[in-house]
Design a protein around this motif. Structure first.
Motif, short mmCIF file in Angstrom:
data_model
loop_
_atom_site.label_atom_id
_atom_site.label_comp_id
_atom_site.label_asym_id
_atom_site.label_seq_id
_atom_site.Cartn_x
_atom_site.Cartn_y
_atom_site.Cartn_z
N SER A 60 0.95 -1.11 0.12
CA SER A 60 -0.05 0.04 0.11
C SER A 60 0.76 1.34 -0.13
CB SER A 60 -0.92 -0.17 1.20
OG SER A 60 -1.67 -1.01 1.29
N PRO A 61 0.44 2.26 -0.74
CA PRO A 61 1.10 3.54 -0.74
C PRO A 61 1.05 4.38 0.59
CG PRO A 61 -0.76 3.76 -1.89
CD PRO A 61 -0.58 2.61 -1.63
N ASP A 62 1.83 3.74 1.78
CA ASP A 62 1.55 4.69 2.99
C ASP A 62 2.06 5.85 2.93
OD1 ASP A 62 4.30 4.16 4.45
OD2 ASP A 62 3.84 2.41 3.28
N ARG A 63 1.69 6.68 4.20
CA ARG A 63 2.28 8.29 4.15
C ARG A 63 3.58 8.11 4.31
NH1 ARG A 63 -0.44 11.23 8.95
NH2 ARG A 63 -2.12 10.51 7.84
N GLY A 64 4.50 7.21 4.96
CA GLY A 64 5.89 7.35 5.03
C GLY A 64 6.48 7.02 3.80
N SER A 65 6.09 6.07 3.00
CA SER A 65 6.77 5.83 1.82
C SER A 65 6.53 7.08 0.73
CB SER A 65 6.02 4.54 1.10
OG SER A 65 6.33 3.18 1.92
N LEU A 66 5.46 7.53 0.80
CA LEU A 66 5.23 8.75 -0.09
C LEU A 66 6.08 9.77 0.38
CD1 LEU A 66 1.24 8.41 -0.59
CD2 LEU A 66 3.00 7.80 -1.99
N ALA A 67 6.17 10.08 1.47
CA ALA A 67 7.05 10.90 2.00
C ALA A 67 8.52 10.92 1.76
CB ALA A 67 7.03 11.42 3.73
N LEU A 68 9.02 9.66 1.74
CA LEU A 68 10.37 9.39 1.18
C LEU A 68 10.50 9.59 -0.13
CD1 LEU A 68 13.27 8.18 1.81
CD2 LEU A 68 12.09 5.74 1.70
N LEU A 69 9.38 9.06 -1.02
CA LEU A 69 9.58 9.23 -2.37
C LEU A 69 9.83 10.98 -2.84
CD1 LEU A 69 6.90 6.80 -3.63
CD2 LEU A 69 9.51 6.65 -3.69
N ALA A 70 8.75 11.70 -2.27
CA ALA A 70 9.00 13.07 -2.24
C ALA A 70 10.38 13.79 -2.26
CB ALA A 70 7.80 13.67 -1.61
N GLU A 71 11.01 12.87 -0.90
CA GLU A 71 12.19 13.60 -0.47
C GLU A 71 13.29 13.14 -1.14
OE1 GLU A 71 14.56 13.62 4.06
OE2 GLU A 71 12.70 12.68 3.75
N LEU A 72 13.22 12.08 -1.73
CA LEU A 72 14.40 11.52 -2.83
C LEU A 72 14.16 12.26 -3.94
CD1 LEU A 72 14.05 7.59 -2.07
CD2 LEU A 72 15.83 9.12 -1.72
N ALA A 73 12.86 12.53 -4.46
CA ALA A 73 12.85 13.26 -5.87
C ALA A 73 13.34 14.82 -5.54
CB ALA A 73 11.34 13.49 -6.14
N ARG A 74 13.35 15.17 -4.55
CA ARG A 74 13.87 16.72 -4.15
C ARG A 74 15.29 16.92 -4.46
NH1 ARG A 74 9.62 17.54 -0.34
NH2 ARG A 74 10.88 16.74 1.42
N ASN A 75 15.95 15.84 -4.40
CA ASN A 75 17.42 15.63 -4.26
C ASN A 75 17.87 15.08 -5.73
OD1 ASN A 75 18.62 16.43 -1.53
ND2 ASN A 75 16.79 15.35 -1.25
N ALA A 76 17.04 15.33 -6.71
CA ALA A 76 17.53 14.56 -8.01
C ALA A 76 16.87 15.58 -9.06
CB ALA A 76 16.82 13.20 -8.34
N GLY A 77 17.65 15.45 -10.19
CA GLY A 77 17.32 16.54 -11.42
C GLY A 77 16.02 16.06 -11.90
N ALA A 78 15.83 14.86 -12.20
CA ALA A 78 14.41 14.12 -12.69
C ALA A 78 14.51 12.77 -11.91
CB ALA A 78 14.60 14.11 -14.09
N THR A 79 13.05 12.72 -11.80
CA THR A 79 12.66 11.41 -11.07
C THR A 79 11.51 10.53 -11.77
OG1 THR A 79 13.49 12.58 -8.98
CG2 THR A 79 11.96 10.39 -8.77
#
Length: 463
Positions: free
Chosen positions: A398-417
């Motif tokens: 399931s796309p839980d809140r913690g996983s989605l927050a981690l995805l967003a945080e990882l994406a903020r540190n890359a040029g394109a995700t």
């Protein structure tokens, strides 16, 4: 966010840092993993990192916006108090002279103009040197009005944080002193302006009256009070005029003008100038002390952050320079350059073969299945953000809140995700509803996603 932080003054930054500390003392530690990481990346001493952490948390939780609202409310409150001071001063001037139908008792007029001012000035001086709480009542009123005008629930810790910050350098007495003397200065300016307007447009007669005293005390007091104003060019009634004013209403215009000039000079010298000098003195001390404001790193709330913001290796000076070319590595040994492509899996089970065969130039970051692995990857991305990042997710979960927050945080540190929603293995079936939940959640985050392999995109930057 960096632009907003840049727009803050040094006082604002320390103010927000204190507000975050007080909030954590009352409500417990905040979720600060990314804030700590960004503070470590910024570098500097412990105070600099604590401030960077607090500013990031304040911006994330809306406290920076609340600070702007509070400052707007403070300006409105100050404007309201200034308007009240002007109206009060004008009222004093009008009450002192009246409508001109009756002669003005000069000492009653002087008492109404200067009596309360001098009493409160004496109280301020006593409080300044002995109690240290001068202007506290007016200061509390200003803070209360500021909060009401701000109308922001997130500003609850801002006023206490400001007081705590200023008390360390004893700047609160100078700020409150500036407030008190500034408002009284406005009041006396308004009173003096009203006196000038009334004396210029109406004919007043001046008398002094007594039943018990002789004329000499009034003569001596009048001349003593007029000594300093006379140095500035204001007139002082002579002894003959003073005696005549005690016996009957003088009809001479010369006497009227002498008493009017004397009254204006006494109000200016003993009412307005002391407040002006003290306001300038408080302003000077406030500006000097504001530059010396610093955080008290011995407070428990700050001392507890030392290990998180100042790792032991940094405190002893072990800081390796970034290598020019980073080698490829297997899972658990992440090293990525500031450009290139990176593939990482998120909580993939052992039944799925991983990693896939990677083209040249694409680095495998392994599988994030623990707090340590996540923190290590975030630290590395903060130092060497990749140009392209693909994150493989198992849509069975399931796309839980913690996983989605981690995805967003990882994406903020890359040029394109891109998010790679892995297809079901042979003999398995995907839950359509759960897959739809993934699509909806990723769309809300604004992250591109697909169920096809992103390896071509990672290698070439296009499909």
């Amino acid at each position: 966010m960096e632009e907003l932080v840049t727009a803050l003054t040094p006082l604002d930054k320390r103010w927000l840092t204190e507000a975050v500390r007080l909030r954590e003392e009352h409500a417990g530690p905040l979720e600060d993993q990314e804030a700590n990481r960004r503070a470590r990346q910024q570098g500097g001493d412990l105070a600099t990192r604590i401030e960077a952490r607090a500013l990031w948390l304040a911006e994330r939780d809306g406290m920076t916006t609340a600070l702007r609202h509070w400052k707007q409310g403070a300006r409105l409150a100050l404007l309201a108090l200034a308007l009240l001071a002007v109206l009060s001063g004008a009222g004093l001037g009008l009450a002192a002279l009246g409508d001109g139908q009756r002669p003005v008792n000069v000492f009653w007029a002087l008492g109404s103009l200067l009596g309360l001012n001098l009493l409160l000035l004496l109280g301020w001086a006593v409080g300044f040197f002995f109690a240290g709480e001068q202007g506290a009542t007016l200061g509390r009123l200003w803070l209360w009005l500021s909060e009401r005008f701000a109308r922001d629930a997130k500003a609850a810790q801002l006023a206490p944080a400001l007081l705590v910050l200023l008390q360390r350098q004893r700047l609160n007495r100078w700020l409150l002193g500036l407030l008190v003397h500034g408002l009284w200065l406005l009041a006396m300016l308004a009173a003096l302006g009203m006196l000038l307007a009334l004396l210029a447009t109406r004919r007043y007669g001046f008398v002094w009256e007594t039943t018990l005293l002789a004329a000499e005390p009034f003569i001596n007091l009048t001349q003593a009070l007029g000594a300093l104003p006379s140095l500035l060019g204001f007139g002082v009634p002579d002894e003959t005029m003073i005696r005549a004013s005690g016996a009957t209403l003088p009809a001479l215009d010369l006497a009227r003008q002498a008493w009017a000039s004397w009254l204006l000079g006494v109000v200016l010298v003993y009412g307005l100038l002391p407040r002006l000098v003290l306001a300038v003195l408080c302003l000077w001390h406030w500006r000097q002390g504001r530059t010396r404001l610093a955080l008290d790193l011995n407070l428990p709330g700050y001392a507890a952050l030392r290990d998180a913001l100042m790792p032991r290796s940094e405190r002893i000076g072990v800081q390796d320079a970034a290598p020019e070319a980073l080698p490829r590595f297997e899972a658990g040994q992440l090293e990525s350059g500031s450009s290139g492509a990176l593939l990482v899996g998120l909580e993939l089970d052992d039944q799925r073969p991983w990693p896939p065969l990677l083209p040249q130039g694409v680095t495998n970051a392994g599988v994030l299945d623990s707090r340590e692995s996540r923190n290590k990857l975030l630290e590395q991305l903060g130092r060497f953000p990749p140009a392209r990042l693909a994150i493989a997710c198992d849509p069975h979960r399931s796309p839980d809140r913690g996983s989605l927050a981690l995805l967003a945080e990882l994406a903020r540190n890359a040029g394109a995700t891109r998010i790679w929603l892995l297809q079901a293995q042979p003999g398995e079936a995907l839950d359509a509803a759960r897959l739809g939940d993934w699509h909806e959640a990723l769309d809300r985050l604004g992250l591109a996603h697909a169920d096809t392999s992103p390896l071509t995109w990672l290698e070439h930057g296009h499909d």
